[in-house]
Design an enzyme around this catalytic site. Sequence first.
Site, PDB file in Angstrom:
ATOM      1  N   LYS A 118      14.000 -42.140  20.494  1.00 42.75           N
ATOM      2  CA  LYS A 118      14.858 -43.314  20.245  1.00 42.75           C
ATOM      3  C   LYS A 118      16.332 -42.886  20.193  1.00 42.75           C
ATOM      4  O   LYS A 118      17.210 -43.559  20.740  1.00 42.75           O
ATOM      5  CB  LYS A 118      14.445 -44.003  18.945  1.00 42.75           C
ATOM      6  N   SER A 135      15.044 -47.742  16.267  1.00 37.15           N
ATOM      7  CA  SER A 135      14.246 -47.691  15.037  1.00 37.15           C
ATOM      8  C   SER A 135      15.041 -47.019  13.925  1.00 37.15           C
ATOM      9  O   SER A 135      15.899 -46.154  14.188  1.00 37.15           O
ATOM     10  CB  SER A 135      12.987 -46.876  15.342  1.00 37.15           C
ATOM     11  N   TYR A 169       9.005 -38.952  18.150  1.00 37.99           N
ATOM     12  CA  TYR A 169       9.211 -40.382  18.437  1.00 37.99           C
ATOM     13  C   TYR A 169      10.648 -40.785  18.095  1.00 37.99           C
ATOM     14  O   TYR A 169      11.348 -41.410  18.897  1.00 37.99           O
ATOM     15  CB  TYR A 169       8.211 -41.233  17.635  1.00 37.99           C
TER      16      TYR A 169
HETATM   17  N1  LIG Z   1       6.385 -51.998  15.518  1.00 34.60           N
HETATM   18  C1  LIG Z   1       7.205 -51.204  14.835  1.00 34.60           C
HETATM   19  O1  LIG Z   1       6.949 -50.871  13.670  1.00 34.60           O
HETATM   20  C2  LIG Z   1       8.500 -50.713  15.458  1.00 34.60           C
HETATM   21  C3  LIG Z   1       9.510 -50.203  14.635  1.00 34.60           C
HETATM   22  C4  LIG Z   1      10.693 -49.759  15.222  1.00 34.60           C
HETATM   23  C5  LIG Z   1      10.854 -49.809  16.601  1.00 34.60           C
HETATM   24  N2  LIG Z   1       9.839 -50.297  17.375  1.00 34.60           N
HETATM   25  C6  LIG Z   1      10.022 -50.320  18.828  1.00 34.60           C
HETATM   26  O2  LIG Z   1       9.890 -51.646  19.283  1.00 34.60           O
HETATM   27  C7  LIG Z   1       9.343 -51.663  20.597  1.00 34.60           C
HETATM   28  C8  LIG Z   1       8.165 -52.590  20.651  1.00 34.60           C
HETATM   29  O3  LIG Z   1       7.219 -52.171  19.681  1.00 34.60           O
HETATM   30  P1  LIG Z   1       5.868 -52.967  19.427  1.00 34.60           P
HETATM   31  O4  LIG Z   1       5.524 -52.782  18.005  1.00 34.60           O
HETATM   32  O5  LIG Z   1       5.969 -54.339  19.972  1.00 34.60           O
HETATM   33  O6  LIG Z   1       4.873 -52.088  20.296  1.00 34.60           O
HETATM   34  P2  LIG Z   1       3.746 -52.527  21.328  1.00 34.60           P
HETATM   35  O7  LIG Z   1       2.993 -51.311  21.692  1.00 34.60           O
HETATM   36  O8  LIG Z   1       2.992 -53.684  20.791  1.00 34.60           O
HETATM   37  O9  LIG Z   1       4.621 -53.041  22.568  1.00 34.60           O
HETATM   38  C9  LIG Z   1       5.092 -52.183  23.581  1.00 34.60           C
HETATM   39  C10 LIG Z   1       4.690 -52.784  24.903  1.00 34.60           C
HETATM   40  O10 LIG Z   1       5.221 -51.963  25.945  1.00 34.60           O
HETATM   41  C11 LIG Z   1       4.237 -51.787  26.949  1.00 34.60           C
HETATM   42  N3  LIG Z   1       4.544 -50.505  27.588  1.00 34.60           N
HETATM   43  C12 LIG Z   1       4.510 -49.262  27.029  1.00 34.60           C
HETATM   44  N4  LIG Z   1       4.864 -48.335  27.935  1.00 34.60           N
HETATM   45  C13 LIG Z   1       5.150 -48.992  29.080  1.00 34.60           C
HETATM   46  C14 LIG Z   1       5.593 -48.591  30.378  1.00 34.60           C
HETATM   47  N5  LIG Z   1       5.772 -47.305  30.694  1.00 34.60           N
HETATM   48  N6  LIG Z   1       5.796 -49.545  31.314  1.00 34.60           N
HETATM   49  C15 LIG Z   1       5.610 -50.857  31.030  1.00 34.60           C
HETATM   50  N7  LIG Z   1       5.187 -51.296  29.829  1.00 34.60           N
HETATM   51  C16 LIG Z   1       4.960 -50.381  28.866  1.00 34.60           C
HETATM   52  C17 LIG Z   1       2.901 -51.821  26.224  1.00 34.60           C
HETATM   53  O11 LIG Z   1       1.834 -52.246  27.047  1.00 34.60           O
HETATM   54  C18 LIG Z   1       3.174 -52.827  25.097  1.00 34.60           C
HETATM   55  O12 LIG Z   1       2.803 -54.131  25.464  1.00 34.60           O
HETATM   56  C19 LIG Z   1       9.019 -50.211  20.926  1.00 34.60           C
HETATM   57  O13 LIG Z   1      10.077 -49.686  21.688  1.00 34.60           O
HETATM   58  C20 LIG Z   1       8.964 -49.546  19.576  1.00 34.60           C
HETATM   59  O14 LIG Z   1       9.275 -48.181  19.657  1.00 34.60           O
HETATM   60  C21 LIG Z   1       8.683 -50.755  16.837  1.00 34.60           C
END
Ligand SMILES: NC(=O)c1ccc[n+]([C@@H]2O[C@H](COP(=O)([O-])OP(=O)(O)OC[C@H]3O[C@@H](n4cnc5c(N)ncnc54)[C@H](O)[C@@H]3O)[C@@H](O)[C@H]2O)c1
Length: 352
Positions: free
Chosen positions: A154, A126, A150
Site C-alpha cells: 500500500k 490502509s 501487505y
Molecule cells: N477490508 C478491509 O479491511 C480493508 C482495509 C484497508 C484497505 N482495504 C483495501 O480496500 C480494497 C478493497 O478491499 P475489500 O475488503 O473490498 O476486498 P475484496 O477482496 O472484497 O475486494 C477486492 C476485489 O478485487 C478483485 N481483484 C483482486 N485482484 C485483482 C486483479 N488482479 N484484477 C482484477 N480484480 C482483482 C477481487 O476479485 C475482489 O473482488 C483493497 O485494495 C484493500 O487492500 C481493505
Amino acid sequence: MGKKILVTGGLGYIGSHVVVELCAAGYEPVIVDNLSNARASVLERLERLTQQSLTHYDVDIRNRAALETVLERTPCAGLIHLAAFKAVGESVEAPLKYYDNNVAGSVTLFDVFERAGGGGIVFSSSAMVYGDVKVFPLHEGMPVQPNNPYGSTKAMMEQILADLVNAPGAKTLGLSLRYFNPAGAHDSALIGEDPKDRPNNLFPIVVQVAVGQRETLTIFGDDYDTPDGTGVRDYIHVVDLAQAHVMALRELLNGGFEQRFTALNLGTGTAYSVREVVSAFEREMGQPLPQTLGARRSGDVATLLADPRAAAQAIGWTAQRDLPDMVRDTWRWAGAARQWGLWDDDDSAAAP
Ligand SMILES: NC(=O)c1ccc[n+]([C@@H]2O[C@H](COP(=O)([O-])OP(=O)(O)OC[C@H]3O[C@@H](n4cnc5c(N)ncnc54)[C@H](O)[C@@H]3O)[C@@H](O)[C@H]2O)c1
C-alpha cells in the site's frame, strides 16, 4: 448518463458499496474485477439494488492489453482502484504474490489509465501504512513505515501514484484514502462482506461464530494497554466509506485539491474494543457469543484510531454511522446471505 468511472475490484466488499454510491451520485461505474475474491452474483445483486444495468469486465489488472481494450471501449474520466489482495498474514507467507498483484498490477493499471488520457485516481490505501505506531490518533503527516508486506504494498502504491501525478506533463491527479477498519453492510442486505477464505477481521469472524461456522471467537490478548485490555480499533461503516470515495472523486475531478497527490484518513475518530464489539453483537442477536481468550496475535497493535479531520476539511466528509449501525447491518446481511445459501458448504446454491 454521468461520467464513466473505472472501478477495479468493484465486485468486492468495499468496491460493491462504492458502485452503489457512484450510481446514486449519477456516475456510470465501469467495473473491472477478475472474481479472484468475489462472486459473479454480486453483479446481479448490484443491478437489483441500483435498478440499472452495469458494465463488468472480467479482467485482471495485470493484463495490459485487456485493460487497454476496456478503456478504448469505455473511456473513463476517473479511476477508483480497489483491486488488491488484502490478507496481512498471507502477505507475510507469500510476499511476492502481494507485490505482483498489488504493486505490479497498479503500475500496469496506472500506466494504461494515464496513456488513455488520465483523469482522477482514487486509491484504496490502509491505516497499515503507518505501521506499529504508539501515538494516537493517527494523522496524515505521520511517517509511513509499514511493518508487513501487505502494508508495504500500500505504501509503495501511494508512492508510485504520487510520483506518476507529479511527473512533468502528467494528466492524472491522485488521492489516496487510508481506511481504518471497514465494517457493516448495505442496509438493503443485498451486499456485504463475503469472505472466501478464513477472515482475519473481527466482524466476519464474529458472524462465522454466530452462524455456527466456527465454534468460538478467539480474543487475541486481553493484556493490551487499553481500557478493557482487548485491542481497540476505529471501525468505519462501509457505506460511509463508499460515500467518501464519491465525495473525494468529485473534488478530484473538479481539481479541488491544492496538491496533485493527497492522502486522507478515513475513520470515525472513535474506537471500540473487541469486547465492546462483541457485546454490541450479543445485544443485536439477543444471545451470548461463544468466546475464548487466546494469546496476542503477532503483528497486532493495541490501538488504531484515526484523526479524520483532514477528510472533513478536504472533501466535507464525516462518518454518519456508528457501531450499532455496523452491527445491525452486518447481522441483517448475514441473515440474507444464509437464506440464499451463500455460506452453505455447497457453494452452488443460487443467490438472488
Ligand atoms: N477490508 C478491509 O479491511 C480493508 C482495509 C484497508 C484497505 N482495504 C483495501 O480496500 C480494497 C478493497 O478491499 P475489500 O475488503 O473490498 O476486498 P475484496 O477482496 O472484497 O475486494 C477486492 C476485489 O478485487 C478483485 N481483484 C483482486 N485482484 C485483482 C486483479 N488482479 N484484477 C482484477 N480484480 C482483482 C477481487 O476479485 C475482489 O473482488 C483493497 O485494495 C484493500 O487492500 C481493505
